[in-house]
Every structure is written in C-alpha cells, then in structure tokens.
Write a protein that holds these residues in place. Sequence first.
Motif, PDB file in Angstrom:
ATOM      1  N   VAL A  96       3.689 -26.366  16.795  1.00  0.00           N
ATOM      2  CA  VAL A  96       3.734 -27.588  15.985  1.00  0.00           C
ATOM      3  C   VAL A  96       2.313 -28.098  15.735  1.00  0.00           C
ATOM      4  CG1 VAL A  96       4.434 -30.015  16.007  1.00  0.00           C
ATOM      5  CG2 VAL A  96       6.062 -28.251  16.655  1.00  0.00           C
ATOM      6  N   ALA A  97       1.472 -28.068  16.750  1.00  0.00           N
ATOM      7  CA  ALA A  97       0.090 -28.533  16.592  1.00  0.00           C
ATOM      8  C   ALA A  97      -0.657 -27.652  15.601  1.00  0.00           C
ATOM      9  CB  ALA A  97      -0.615 -28.535  17.946  1.00  0.00           C
ATOM     10  N   LEU A  98      -0.480 -26.352  15.665  1.00  0.00           N
ATOM     11  CA  LEU A  98      -1.117 -25.441  14.721  1.00  0.00           C
ATOM     12  C   LEU A  98      -0.609 -25.691  13.304  1.00  0.00           C
ATOM     13  CD1 LEU A  98      -3.041 -23.085  14.255  1.00  0.00           C
ATOM     14  CD2 LEU A  98      -1.151 -21.529  14.780  1.00  0.00           C
ATOM     15  N   SER A  99       0.684 -25.937  13.188  1.00  0.00           N
ATOM     16  CA  SER A  99       1.267 -26.245  11.877  1.00  0.00           C
ATOM     17  C   SER A  99       0.654 -27.510  11.287  1.00  0.00           C
ATOM     18  CB  SER A  99       2.783 -26.406  12.011  1.00  0.00           C
ATOM     19  OG  SER A  99       3.340 -26.892  10.812  1.00  0.00           O
ATOM     20  N   LYS A 100       0.481 -28.531  12.108  1.00  0.00           N
ATOM     21  CA  LYS A 100      -0.123 -29.787  11.627  1.00  0.00           C
ATOM     22  C   LYS A 100      -1.578 -29.569  11.241  1.00  0.00           C
ATOM     23  CE  LYS A 100       2.957 -32.942  13.934  1.00  0.00           C
ATOM     24  NZ  LYS A 100       3.194 -33.978  14.892  1.00  0.00           N
ATOM     25  N   LEU A 101      -2.293 -28.760  12.012  1.00  0.00           N
ATOM     26  CA  LEU A 101      -3.683 -28.465  11.692  1.00  0.00           C
ATOM     27  C   LEU A 101      -3.781 -27.766  10.347  1.00  0.00           C
ATOM     28  CD1 LEU A 101      -6.649 -28.390  12.708  1.00  0.00           C
ATOM     29  CD2 LEU A 101      -6.128 -26.132  13.647  1.00  0.00           C
ATOM     30  N   ILE A 102      -2.904 -26.805  10.107  1.00  0.00           N
ATOM     31  CA  ILE A 102      -2.898 -26.096   8.820  1.00  0.00           C
ATOM     32  C   ILE A 102      -2.554 -27.065   7.701  1.00  0.00           C
ATOM     33  CG2 ILE A 102      -1.702 -24.329   7.459  1.00  0.00           C
ATOM     34  CD1 ILE A 102      -1.414 -22.719  10.092  1.00  0.00           C
ATOM     35  N   THR A 103      -1.519 -27.897   7.927  1.00  0.00           N
ATOM     36  CA  THR A 103      -1.101 -28.861   6.905  1.00  0.00           C
ATOM     37  C   THR A 103      -2.238 -29.835   6.587  1.00  0.00           C
ATOM     38  OG1 THR A 103       1.185 -28.696   7.650  1.00  0.00           O
ATOM     39  CG2 THR A 103       0.619 -30.611   6.323  1.00  0.00           C
ATOM     40  N   ASP A 104      -2.957 -30.284   7.611  1.00  0.00           N
ATOM     41  CA  ASP A 104      -4.068 -31.206   7.394  1.00  0.00           C
ATOM     42  C   ASP A 104      -5.203 -30.570   6.601  1.00  0.00           C
ATOM     43  OD1 ASP A 104      -2.673 -33.095   8.828  1.00  0.00           O
ATOM     44  OD2 ASP A 104      -3.830 -32.830  10.694  1.00  0.00           O
ATOM     45  N   ASN A 105      -5.339 -29.277   6.656  1.00  0.00           N
ATOM     46  CA  ASN A 105      -6.444 -28.588   5.977  1.00  0.00           C
ATOM     47  C   ASN A 105      -6.026 -27.883   4.688  1.00  0.00           C
ATOM     48  OD1 ASN A 105      -8.688 -29.115   7.779  1.00  0.00           O
ATOM     49  ND2 ASN A 105      -7.470 -27.984   9.280  1.00  0.00           N
ATOM     50  N   VAL A 106      -4.790 -28.056   4.261  1.00  0.00           N
ATOM     51  CA  VAL A 106      -4.313 -27.402   3.035  1.00  0.00           C
ATOM     52  C   VAL A 106      -5.110 -27.876   1.823  1.00  0.00           C
ATOM     53  CG1 VAL A 106      -2.348 -27.253   1.445  1.00  0.00           C
ATOM     54  CG2 VAL A 106      -2.006 -26.834   3.853  1.00  0.00           C
ATOM     55  N   ALA A 121      -0.822 -21.227   2.868  1.00  0.00           N
ATOM     56  CA  ALA A 121      -1.051 -22.034   4.069  1.00  0.00           C
ATOM     57  C   ALA A 121       0.125 -22.976   4.298  1.00  0.00           C
ATOM     58  CB  ALA A 121      -2.351 -22.820   3.944  1.00  0.00           C
ATOM     59  N   ARG A 122       0.639 -23.610   3.218  1.00  0.00           N
ATOM     60  CA  ARG A 122       1.791 -24.500   3.361  1.00  0.00           C
ATOM     61  C   ARG A 122       3.017 -23.719   3.848  1.00  0.00           C
ATOM     62  NH1 ARG A 122      -1.052 -27.376  -0.245  1.00  0.00           N
ATOM     63  NH2 ARG A 122      -0.691 -26.422  -2.237  1.00  0.00           N
ATOM     64  N   SER A 123       3.208 -22.528   3.295  1.00  0.00           N
ATOM     65  CA  SER A 123       4.324 -21.679   3.699  1.00  0.00           C
ATOM     66  C   SER A 123       4.194 -21.303   5.190  1.00  0.00           C
ATOM     67  CB  SER A 123       4.355 -20.417   2.836  1.00  0.00           C
ATOM     68  OG  SER A 123       5.322 -19.523   3.297  1.00  0.00           O
ATOM     69  N   ALA A 124       2.985 -20.946   5.620  1.00  0.00           N
ATOM     70  CA  ALA A 124       2.752 -20.591   7.020  1.00  0.00           C
ATOM     71  C   ALA A 124       3.015 -21.792   7.925  1.00  0.00           C
ATOM     72  CB  ALA A 124       1.326 -20.084   7.218  1.00  0.00           C
ATOM     73  N   ALA A 125       2.566 -22.982   7.500  1.00  0.00           N
ATOM     74  CA  ALA A 125       2.784 -24.192   8.299  1.00  0.00           C
ATOM     75  C   ALA A 125       4.278 -24.490   8.406  1.00  0.00           C
ATOM     76  CB  ALA A 125       2.047 -25.370   7.694  1.00  0.00           C
ATOM     77  N   GLY A 126       4.998 -24.329   7.290  1.00  0.00           N
ATOM     78  CA  GLY A 126       6.444 -24.551   7.301  1.00  0.00           C
ATOM     79  C   GLY A 126       7.158 -23.561   8.225  1.00  0.00           C
ATOM     80  N   SER A 127       6.734 -22.307   8.197  1.00  0.00           N
ATOM     81  CA  SER A 127       7.343 -21.288   9.066  1.00  0.00           C
ATOM     82  C   SER A 127       7.077 -21.600  10.533  1.00  0.00           C
ATOM     83  CB  SER A 127       6.781 -19.901   8.746  1.00  0.00           C
ATOM     84  OG  SER A 127       7.232 -19.465   7.493  1.00  0.00           O
ATOM     85  N   LEU A 128       5.864 -22.043  10.822  1.00  0.00           N
ATOM     86  CA  LEU A 128       5.536 -22.401  12.200  1.00  0.00           C
ATOM     87  C   LEU A 128       6.412 -23.556  12.684  1.00  0.00           C
ATOM     88  CD1 LEU A 128       1.643 -22.109  12.324  1.00  0.00           C
ATOM     89  CD2 LEU A 128       3.280 -20.851  13.718  1.00  0.00           C
ATOM     90  N   GLU A 129       6.585 -24.582  11.860  1.00  0.00           N
ATOM     91  CA  GLU A 129       7.420 -25.727  12.246  1.00  0.00           C
ATOM     92  C   GLU A 129       8.876 -25.302  12.437  1.00  0.00           C
ATOM     93  OE1 GLU A 129       7.114 -29.485  10.214  1.00  0.00           O
ATOM     94  OE2 GLU A 129       4.983 -29.097   9.801  1.00  0.00           O
ATOM     95  N   LYS A 130       9.352 -24.477  11.517  1.00  0.00           N
ATOM     96  CA  LYS A 130      10.738 -24.000  11.609  1.00  0.00           C
ATOM     97  C   LYS A 130      10.943 -23.169  12.879  1.00  0.00           C
ATOM     98  CE  LYS A 130      13.631 -20.665   9.392  1.00  0.00           C
ATOM     99  NZ  LYS A 130      13.601 -19.573   8.458  1.00  0.00           N
TER     100      LYS A 130
END
Length: 176
Positions: A96-106, A121-130
Amino acid sequence: MQTMVNPTDSTPAATDHANDHRAEAKSRFSKALDEAKAGVAELKAEAMEKSGSYKDRAGEKGEQLKGDAAAYGEQAKAKAYELANDTKSKTSEGMVALSKLITDNVATVDEKLGVKYGDYARSAAGSLEKNAASLDEKSLEQLGDDAREYVRKSPGTAIAIAAGAGFLLARLFRRR
C-alpha cells in the motif's frame, strides 16, 4: 581321638569310615550347591526388581520428554503462525505504501516521460492496492493453497521466483 584310616586299608571298619566321609562330603557339597542356587535366585530377583524400577523410571522420563517436546512444538507452531501473520500484514502495508508513493509521483512521470508512462504507473499502483487488499482478506491457509495451486500450474516460474528470492536474500544477509 580320631583314628587315621589308611586309604589302602580294606577292612570293613575302614570302608565304613571312608563311606561316612564321602557321604558327609556329598552332603556338605549339596548344601553348598543349594545355598549357591538360593543366592543366585535371590540375586536374580533383586536384579529383576532393580531393572523393573529402572525401566519404569525410564518410561516415565520418556513420557515426560515426549510431553515437553509436544508442548515446545505447539509453542513453535503458534509463534510461527504469529510471525507469518505479522509478515503478511507488513507486506500488505508495504504494498500500500509503495502504491501511494507511485500515485504521488504519477504527475511527475506524466511530465517527464509522458502520459502513456503515467498510465502504466497508475495501473501498477492500482494493481498493488488491489493485491494488498486481497492479501489482507486471505488467511494464511488460503495463501498456502494459492501458492500450491500456482506451483502446480507454473512449476518453472515458481522455481525461478524461488531462486531469485533466494539470491536476493543471500545478498541481503551477506552484506550485514
């Protein structure tokens, strides 16, 4: 006063006297033999009693050790389960933290590399959260079943992942 009998003397009195000595010697020998047999029987009984006592004590100690081992096994199992749950929780938090980091830097990725890479990057962040949510929802038993199913379906990939993880762990621990 005793009279000495000549062994070569063959008179009836001498023969009777020699027979008396033989009978007495046989009697004494028989008594000594009977006493020896009784002593052996007594020693045997004592040895059997002691060996039975030792056997009982050994059995009790064995049962005690068996019970202790079972208790330690249960404690180890509980601790391993607890550690596995903690690891699962921390892994999910890390995802979740990695997903937020990616989302913050999109936005930065969109500016520097383009919208196409930002979408990746958004797709990767979404996959990580899921996947983090899925990890939180599943029990350790379900995760184990999933892992076994994955290995059955893709044994080559599973071996490659295990080898890669082993390599990374070896490098991580070798540095410390």
